[in-house]
Design an enzyme around this catalytic site. Structure first.
Site, PDB file in Angstrom:
ATOM      1  N   GLU A   1     -44.566  51.164  29.986  1.00 35.37           N
ATOM      2  CA  GLU A   1     -43.446  52.018  30.401  1.00 35.37           C
ATOM      3  C   GLU A   1     -42.246  51.769  29.481  1.00 35.37           C
ATOM      4  O   GLU A   1     -41.943  50.631  29.159  1.00 35.37           O
ATOM      5  CB  GLU A   1     -43.078  51.679  31.854  1.00 35.37           C
TER       6      GLU A   1
ATOM      7  N   CYS B   1     -35.779  43.322  31.176  1.00 37.06           N
ATOM      8  CA  CYS B   1     -36.813  43.543  30.149  1.00 37.06           C
ATOM      9  C   CYS B   1     -36.552  42.808  28.833  1.00 37.06           C
ATOM     10  O   CYS B   1     -37.365  41.982  28.432  1.00 37.06           O
ATOM     11  CB  CYS B   1     -36.962  45.035  29.885  1.00 37.06           C
TER      12      CYS B   1
ATOM     13  N   VAL C   1     -39.714  50.600  38.225  1.00 37.25           N
ATOM     14  CA  VAL C   1     -40.718  51.353  37.464  1.00 37.25           C
ATOM     15  C   VAL C   1     -41.689  52.101  38.393  1.00 37.25           C
ATOM     16  O   VAL C   1     -41.932  53.289  38.243  1.00 37.25           O
ATOM     17  CB  VAL C   1     -41.494  50.411  36.517  1.00 37.25           C
TER      18      VAL C   1
ATOM     19  N   GLY D   1     -20.881  43.248  21.031  1.00 37.62           N
ATOM     20  CA  GLY D   1     -20.271  42.847  22.300  1.00 37.62           C
ATOM     21  C   GLY D   1     -20.983  41.669  22.926  1.00 37.62           C
ATOM     22  O   GLY D   1     -21.421  40.738  22.238  1.00 37.62           O
TER      23      GLY D   1
HETATM   24  N1  NAD Z   1     -37.152  47.762  34.993  1.00 42.39           N
HETATM   25  C1  NAD Z   1     -37.312  48.335  33.817  1.00 42.39           C
HETATM   26  O1  NAD Z   1     -36.380  48.903  33.233  1.00 42.39           O
HETATM   27  C2  NAD Z   1     -38.666  48.331  33.147  1.00 42.39           C
HETATM   28  C3  NAD Z   1     -38.894  49.199  32.059  1.00 42.39           C
HETATM   29  C4  NAD Z   1     -40.137  49.178  31.441  1.00 42.39           C
HETATM   30  C5  NAD Z   1     -41.127  48.297  31.886  1.00 42.39           C
HETATM   31  N2  NAD Z   1     -40.865  47.457  32.926  1.00 42.39           N
HETATM   32  C6  NAD Z   1     -41.957  46.583  33.383  1.00 42.39           C
HETATM   33  O2  NAD Z   1     -42.491  47.132  34.584  1.00 42.39           O
HETATM   34  C7  NAD Z   1     -42.890  46.087  35.480  1.00 42.39           C
HETATM   35  C8  NAD Z   1     -42.163  46.255  36.814  1.00 42.39           C
HETATM   36  O3  NAD Z   1     -40.778  46.117  36.591  1.00 42.39           O
HETATM   37  P1  NAD Z   1     -39.709  46.497  37.718  1.00 42.39           P
HETATM   38  O4  NAD Z   1     -38.374  46.339  37.100  1.00 42.39           O
HETATM   39  O5  NAD Z   1     -40.090  47.786  38.345  1.00 42.39           O
HETATM   40  O6  NAD Z   1     -39.980  45.300  38.737  1.00 42.39           O
HETATM   41  P2  NAD Z   1     -39.439  45.177  40.235  1.00 42.39           P
HETATM   42  O7  NAD Z   1     -39.268  43.723  40.478  1.00 42.39           O
HETATM   43  O8  NAD Z   1     -38.288  46.090  40.458  1.00 42.39           O
HETATM   44  O9  NAD Z   1     -40.665  45.720  41.125  1.00 42.39           O
HETATM   45  C9  NAD Z   1     -41.899  45.086  41.234  1.00 42.39           C
HETATM   46  C10 NAD Z   1     -42.420  45.333  42.642  1.00 42.39           C
HETATM   47  O10 NAD Z   1     -43.751  44.870  42.740  1.00 42.39           O
HETATM   48  C11 NAD Z   1     -43.932  44.358  44.063  1.00 42.39           C
HETATM   49  N3  NAD Z   1     -45.156  43.529  44.079  1.00 42.39           N
HETATM   50  C12 NAD Z   1     -45.327  42.254  43.654  1.00 42.39           C
HETATM   51  N4  NAD Z   1     -46.624  41.891  43.794  1.00 42.39           N
HETATM   52  C13 NAD Z   1     -47.270  42.940  44.334  1.00 42.39           C
HETATM   53  C14 NAD Z   1     -48.617  43.188  44.701  1.00 42.39           C
HETATM   54  N5  NAD Z   1     -49.567  42.258  44.520  1.00 42.39           N
HETATM   55  N6  NAD Z   1     -48.940  44.388  45.246  1.00 42.39           N
HETATM   56  C15 NAD Z   1     -47.992  45.337  45.423  1.00 42.39           C
HETATM   57  N7  NAD Z   1     -46.693  45.169  45.084  1.00 42.39           N
HETATM   58  C16 NAD Z   1     -46.340  43.984  44.550  1.00 42.39           C
HETATM   59  C17 NAD Z   1     -42.637  43.629  44.333  1.00 42.39           C
HETATM   60  O11 NAD Z   1     -42.447  43.411  45.726  1.00 42.39           O
HETATM   61  C18 NAD Z   1     -41.619  44.611  43.732  1.00 42.39           C
HETATM   62  O12 NAD Z   1     -41.181  45.553  44.690  1.00 42.39           O
HETATM   63  C19 NAD Z   1     -42.578  44.783  34.747  1.00 42.39           C
HETATM   64  O13 NAD Z   1     -43.727  44.353  34.072  1.00 42.39           O
HETATM   65  C20 NAD Z   1     -41.503  45.182  33.767  1.00 42.39           C
HETATM   66  O14 NAD Z   1     -41.475  44.353  32.636  1.00 42.39           O
HETATM   67  C21 NAD Z   1     -39.669  47.461  33.579  1.00 42.39           C
END
Ligand code: NAD
Length: 434
Positions: free
Chosen positions: A153, A262, A12, A255
């Site tokens: 997001e 998520c 994200v 399926g």
């Molecule tokens: N992946 C998706 O499709 C998606 C879609 C919508 C919403 N979200 C939400 O967005 C958020 C992030 O999801 P993601 O999939 O990108 O997660 P991710 O695990 O890919 O990335 C999170 C990042 O945050 C970093 N991090 C952790 N603590 C930190 C800190 N204190 N300071 C700076 N960086 C730090 C981690 O090292 C990691 O790189 C979640 O809450 C998720 O539910 C994800």
């Protein structure tokens, strides 16, 4: 030019940062994972997301995008801070907000100018945004303000860049209307509907949206089981339902069910939110039970068709939770593979991009082998199982694949290939739904 900091450059945060840079903002991405930061500084993307690499490369060279592991440094200039860190499932099923809290506390202790803190991570309603606002109010130097804005997001992995630039809507939740409007203004060039609301409603919109889509998937899987009993074809039923504009055809693919980072965690967290606030959700419980049941059903179908799993050789095509991503978080394939190995089968598996990530989370097993392509994985197998909807699998030379197998059984867990065509090619087709 506005300077924007993005805390957490995962799926994200990196997409958000690179796309905002493409729109002309100066963006600094910050992450506690230094390996990620070092890769990104060299324009190498630490995960697989179509279309993201050229954006990162172009904006790095243009000087609009940079990366650091030093969160304090980025707070000198940033007028807005996007928090995009992880919110995984905690031990009780509720979201673990420790990464968000760490980022908010860093902002509170290191900010040197007024800024807006934008919560893009998925965070449950019911006091959490208020908690983070209190931390900021208590710990910021007295002359500084940092209003909180919730901006959930909705992007999908696999089409994240497209979804950023062409969103169905942007939701902005703020107590401070002016701060909310500033965040909404960032998205004005995208010309999409922007809903300005209060933080709790913005937070619940995100959870309710994911839970609704997950419920649609479990609903059609339940219908699939009924279809099997009454001699109906669930794919025809889904088509007939989906043509109704009030229903829509998306997320009606029967399926193996949903997975990913998520849906599973957000459905669980929404159920936990309901519990914490004195109600319970029979619907969400059923959505989760049906989803878990599909994975067990896949294993049972294979076991019954092969007369047991002990000593059998199985080919599992796909490890990622869906096509076009290397994300294996809560991927159904991993559960299925573990169950197959536990019941004595040997598994040869292949995924176009997700094998390395799967190896990080699946415990090594003497009867589990990662292969270089689908044909190698199929060689000598009693049955093949499609676990991910990669287009590559639809386009396989199924005659060749069948000739390499020992048996001729195939279970398509994603409704990817035509059973009729497969039968004509000599396969014995099993389905999770008829
Ligand atoms: N992946 C998706 O499709 C998606 C879609 C919508 C919403 N979200 C939400 O967005 C958020 C992030 O999801 P993601 O999939 O990108 O997660 P991710 O695990 O890919 O990335 C999170 C990042 O945050 C970093 N991090 C952790 N603590 C930190 C800190 N204190 N300071 C700076 N960086 C730090 C981690 O090292 C990691 O790189 C979640 O809450 C998720 O539910 C994800």
């Amino acid at each position: 030019m506005k300077t924007i900091a993005v805390f957490g450059v995962g799926y994200v945060g990196l997409t958000t940062g690179a796309c905002l840079a493409e729109m002309g903002y100066r963006v600094v991405g910050c992450d506690v994972n230094e390996t990620k930061i070092n890769l990104l500084r060299q324009a190498q993307i630490p995960f697989s997301e179509p279309g993201l690499a050229p954006l990162v490369e172009r904006n790095l060279s243009a000087g609009r995008l940079s990366f650091t592991a030093d969160g304090r440094e980025v707070l000198h200039d940033a007028e807005m801070v996007f928090i995009c860190v992880g919110t995984p499932t905690g031990p009780s099923g509720a979201a673990d907000l420790s990464q968000v809290e760490a980022a908010v506390r860093l902002v509170a202790s290191a900010a040197t100018r007024p800024l807006i803190v934008i919560l893009k991570s998925t965070i449950p309603p019911g006091g959490t945004a208020e908690h983070f606002a209190e931390i900021l109010a208590r710990e910021l130097p007295p002359q500084l303000t940092a209003p909180i804005v919730v901006n959930p997001e909705f992007l999908r992995e696999g089409s994240a860049v497209h979804d950023f630039f062409f969103p169905d809507r942007v939701v902005v939740g703020a107590w401070d209307r002016a701060a909310g409007e500033q965040v909404a203004a960032l998205y004005a060039p995208l010309r999409c509907p922007v809903l300005l609301t209060d933080p709790a409603s913005a937070q619940l919109t995100k959870y309710a949206s994911n839970a609704f889509l997950a419920a649609k998937i479990s609903f059609i899987n339940e219908v699939g089981r009924i279809a099997e009993q009454v001699g109906a074809n669930v794919y025809a039923v889904a088509q007939g339902m989906g043509l109704d504009e009030r229903i829509g055809g998306d997320f009606l693919e029967a399926g193996l069910g949903y997975g990913g980072s998520c849906f599973p965690k957000d459905v669980k967290a929404l159920a936990a939110i309901a519990e914490e606030h004195g109600s319970s959700s029979a619907l969400l419980g059923a959505v989760m039970d049906i989803n878990a049941g599909q994975r067990r059903l896949a294993v049972e179908k294979l076991r019954d068709a092969l007369g047991g799993l002990e000593g059998k050789n199985l080919c599992v095509l796909g490890l990622a939770f869906k096509a076009d991503t290397d994300d294996v978080r809560e991927a159904p394939a991993l559960d299925v593979i573990s169950m197959l190995c536990d019941q004595g089968a040997s598994v040869r598996t292949y995924d176009p991009v997700a094998a390395a990530r799967a190896q990080e989370v699946l415990p090594p097993h003497s009867r589990l082998l990662y292969c270089q392509d689908a044909y190698e994985a199929a060689t000598g197998s009693d049955a093949a199982f499609i676990a991910t909807d990669w287009k590559e699998f639809r386009d396989l030379d199924w005659n060749r694949l069948g000739s390499l197998m020992k048996g001729n059984t195939i279970l398509d867990g994603r409704g990817l290939i035509s059973p009729q065509q497969m039968r004509e090619n000599g396969f014995r087709c099993l389905a999770l739904a008829s």
